[in-house]
Design a protein around this motif. Sequence first.
Motif, PDB file in Angstrom:
ATOM      1  N   PRO A  91       0.811  -1.221   0.000  1.00 22.56           N
ATOM      2  CA  PRO A  91       0.000   0.000   0.000  1.00 22.56           C
ATOM      3  C   PRO A  91       0.845   1.271   0.000  1.00 22.56           C
ATOM      4  O   PRO A  91       0.491   2.250  -0.652  1.00 22.56           O
ATOM      5  N   LEU A 115       2.045   1.892  -3.432  1.00 26.28           N
ATOM      6  CA  LEU A 115       0.895   2.296  -4.256  1.00 26.28           C
ATOM      7  C   LEU A 115       0.545   3.752  -4.014  1.00 26.28           C
ATOM      8  O   LEU A 115       0.231   4.494  -4.947  1.00 26.28           O
ATOM      9  N   ALA A 116       0.606   4.142  -2.744  1.00 24.87           N
ATOM     10  CA  ALA A 116       0.302   5.537  -2.429  1.00 24.87           C
ATOM     11  C   ALA A 116       1.301   6.456  -3.103  1.00 24.87           C
ATOM     12  O   ALA A 116       0.954   7.544  -3.582  1.00 24.87           O
ATOM     13  N   VAL A 171       2.773   5.847  -5.974  1.00 32.57           N
ATOM     14  CA  VAL A 171       2.363   5.922  -7.383  1.00 32.57           C
ATOM     15  C   VAL A 171       1.182   6.883  -7.531  1.00 32.57           C
ATOM     16  O   VAL A 171       1.091   7.643  -8.502  1.00 32.57           O
ATOM     17  N   LEU A 172       0.283   6.832  -6.543  1.00 31.57           N
ATOM     18  CA  LEU A 172      -0.884   7.717  -6.562  1.00 31.57           C
ATOM     19  C   LEU A 172      -0.453   9.184  -6.598  1.00 31.57           C
ATOM     20  O   LEU A 172      -0.997   9.990  -7.369  1.00 31.57           O
ATOM     21  N   VAL A 202       0.802  10.021 -10.012  1.00 29.43           N
ATOM     22  CA  VAL A 202      -0.303  10.260 -10.936  1.00 29.43           C
ATOM     23  C   VAL A 202      -0.851  11.668 -10.748  1.00 29.43           C
ATOM     24  O   VAL A 202      -1.150  12.368 -11.727  1.00 29.43           O
ATOM     25  N   PHE A 230       3.074 -10.711  -8.477  1.00 28.47           N
ATOM     26  CA  PHE A 230       2.667  -9.427  -9.049  1.00 28.47           C
ATOM     27  C   PHE A 230       3.559  -8.956 -10.182  1.00 28.47           C
ATOM     28  O   PHE A 230       3.817  -7.782 -10.341  1.00 28.47           O
ATOM     29  N   LEU A 233       4.112  -0.893 -14.004  1.00 26.03           N
ATOM     30  CA  LEU A 233       4.768   0.222 -13.323  1.00 26.03           C
ATOM     31  C   LEU A 233       6.059   0.602 -14.047  1.00 26.03           C
ATOM     32  O   LEU A 233       6.336   1.787 -14.290  1.00 26.03           O
ATOM     33  N   PHE A 267      -1.504   4.114 -15.826  1.00 26.20           N
ATOM     34  CA  PHE A 267      -1.703   4.234 -14.377  1.00 26.20           C
ATOM     35  C   PHE A 267      -3.080   3.727 -13.972  1.00 26.20           C
ATOM     36  O   PHE A 267      -3.237   3.057 -12.948  1.00 26.20           O
ATOM     37  N   LEU A 289      -2.953   0.061 -13.887  1.00 29.25           N
ATOM     38  CA  LEU A 289      -2.297  -0.421 -12.665  1.00 29.25           C
ATOM     39  C   LEU A 289      -3.295  -0.427 -11.504  1.00 29.25           C
ATOM     40  O   LEU A 289      -3.401  -1.403 -10.750  1.00 29.25           O
ATOM     41  N   VAL A 312      -4.694  -3.713  -9.384  1.00 32.57           N
ATOM     42  CA  VAL A 312      -4.618  -3.823  -7.922  1.00 32.57           C
ATOM     43  C   VAL A 312      -6.002  -4.093  -7.343  1.00 32.57           C
ATOM     44  O   VAL A 312      -6.173  -4.922  -6.444  1.00 32.57           O
ATOM     45  N   MET A 330      -5.892  -2.002   0.244  1.00 33.06           N
ATOM     46  CA  MET A 330      -5.359  -2.158  -1.103  1.00 33.06           C
ATOM     47  C   MET A 330      -6.427  -1.800  -2.135  1.00 33.06           C
ATOM     48  O   MET A 330      -6.147  -1.151  -3.141  1.00 33.06           O
ATOM     49  N   LEU A 390      -6.813   1.972  -2.361  1.00 32.43           N
ATOM     50  CA  LEU A 390      -5.699   2.630  -3.048  1.00 32.43           C
ATOM     51  C   LEU A 390      -5.775   2.390  -4.554  1.00 32.43           C
ATOM     52  O   LEU A 390      -5.562   3.305  -5.356  1.00 32.43           O
ATOM     53  N   GLU A 432      -8.518   4.577  -5.977  1.00 30.76           N
ATOM     54  CA  GLU A 432      -8.161   5.993  -6.105  1.00 30.76           C
ATOM     55  C   GLU A 432      -7.164   6.199  -7.243  1.00 30.76           C
ATOM     56  O   GLU A 432      -7.243   7.174  -7.979  1.00 30.76           O
ATOM     57  N   LEU A 433      -6.218   5.258  -7.380  1.00 30.22           N
ATOM     58  CA  LEU A 433      -5.247   5.339  -8.466  1.00 30.22           C
ATOM     59  C   LEU A 433      -5.976   5.355  -9.803  1.00 30.22           C
ATOM     60  O   LEU A 433      -5.696   6.166 -10.689  1.00 30.22           O
TER      61      LEU A 433
END
Lengths: 210, 489
Positions: free
Chosen positions: A145, A148-149, A151-152, A155, B11, B18, B117, B120, B124, B133, B136, B139-140
Amino acid sequence: MHAIFFYMFAVIVVLSAIGVITASNAVHSVMWLVACFIATSGLWLLMQAEFLAIVLVLVYVGAVMVLFLFVVMMLNVKNAPLREGFTRYLPIGGVIVLTLGIEFALIFLDGRFDLNHYPVPEAYPADYSNTRELGRILFTEYVLPFELAAVLLLVAIVAAIALTLRRREGTRHQDPVQQVKVRAKDRVRLVKMPVESPKEPLNKSGRRRL
Amino acid sequence: MSSAIPHALVFLPELVILLMAGVVLGVTVTGSEPVIQYQRAQRLALWTTLLVLGALVLTQLDPAAGWEATGGFILDPLAVLFKGSIVSGTLMTIVYGGRYWHSERPMMPEYHLLILFALLGMMVMASASNTLMFYLGLELMSLSLYALVALDRSNPEATEAAMKYFVLGAVASGMLLYGFSLLYGLTGSLELDALGVAMSQGLNHDPAMILAFLLVISGLMFKLGAAPFHMWLPDVYHGSPLPSMLVIGVAPKLAAMVFILRLMMESGDGLNGLFADVAVICALLSIIIGNLAALMQTNLKRLLAYSTISHMGFIFLGFSAADTSGYAGATFYMFIYLLGFMAFAGSLVYLSQSCDAETQSDDIGALSGLYKRNPLIAAVMAVSLFSMAGVPPTAGFFAKLAVLMSAAQAGFLWLVVVALIFSVVGAYYYLRIIRYIYFETGEEKTALMESSGNRVFLGLNGLLILVLGCMPGLLWQFCYTMLANNSYL
């Protein structure tokens, strides 16, 4: 003692949150939000999460809210159009809010989340480092996580730049590729010229040479 | 949780995305010509999706490896099935939508970067085994999608659509998050496994648990665009540029659907009665609102949006059965819908590349006489429309049959009757488009630009719908086995 501080901060959080949405001036709203964040960080301090509390104040109050203030002051938001249609949507909105409110009250006020349902957390030893523990857990248990955050956030940067960067025609910008590739002989060109005779005082552009 | 970091192979697809997103990011900031950047980014994005499909196959070399949920990540058959379809959908999006931006429209190299993105995020979401998870990933995906809608800055409608999408999406995320926080408060764990345990310990009759589930499912329904939470869909589809509509059309819905399936399977028998009720209401509303509102649309994008709402209704019809065949039916329906939507919207993008301004508009009249101008695209559109309407030789018929059968077996006969009536209503507006394409004669127009390579892919897409219509058993069986094999069932 603990309880007194808890209720003090909690009341400030709730009141200032109400202030955020009811203040008629956008700048006042932001100030209420600042108060809300500070009181929240107080709550976190009570929970022995000092690092998070400090970060909340530093990052949110110190950086984000200041930016907010700048934006709000630059935009010159008028309040009148924001309130437009308030009475028109009040009946349906009111019904939904009332239903949800009663539902939530019925569920949460029957003591389900009372303290006696939960064990009392043990006090941490004196040498306990909140920051170290947070770092440990972030890079072990929650590493996925956490990445991932990250990457967020990337973005968010990409999107913000893509949406605001304007490529105008004719703007002069540097091309890093060209800059790296440049060689000394591209910069300075030595030209061999025959020595000119002093009888010809004017050059091509017609200016008199000194 | 034993070890936080699962085996790297599990993964691999995400790592590939990525890595390639990083490469594309590098491409978009170097080199001065936007056109060249754009073309490079497109080629790289295309290769990325192919590589990810390959990586997904590689992860299946040891199929049981990813079954243990570690660090909120799981790669069970359900995840594999949906990841495959999400990547395929994204591949189609890049192939069909990539040529939309040309010299007249602003060419944004970031378009493909944001798609990667979003991909990705969706991957997830498909693999998330805990709520953190999933959130996230969501939101991504959402952030990338908001930006994709707003990307065409010269168009104020796109900005408006992006704003609506963003604000309503934030509200939906808030609902979802509140539901997650309640679930955490009740079970003391972020993991979905813990939910099943809590259910078996009698928490399933707890009103707070039901409230938490309702909040979560509402947030997910918003992302799917199912009926009580469908308001954003027509405006966003209408305002967004066509290729962005392709992106938000199907793949994000697949990703949200995985989590609904996981929740439903995880909660076991505990809350399935509740889920079935919610699904019935949602299916009923979606099918009625979607089909009735679509009747009045003359804008193709809005029409497609309302048709999406009605299709979501049919998917919830499959959920209402709350058994493996119902879930498999809904999944099957979603895959067939993916093909139909992509074929139709891809054709729209193809038409929008033509030179004359009239064909570029989204109005239904722009399609008149298309049959004479480009028979292949006309045929592809007709096949996809027949499939969405559920006419027998196409795959859409069997998709509808699958969900209706499972709903009927679950005892919702009245719901099946209503759904049938409204799918007849829906057939009207699909057939109306076909009438425009084949029987209306527009004024003299030149033949359309022929140089695009998309025709081959669009033709194959249409053919696939027909082939699946002739032998639906293969895909159906595949969906059913994958879901039945899943660890939770």
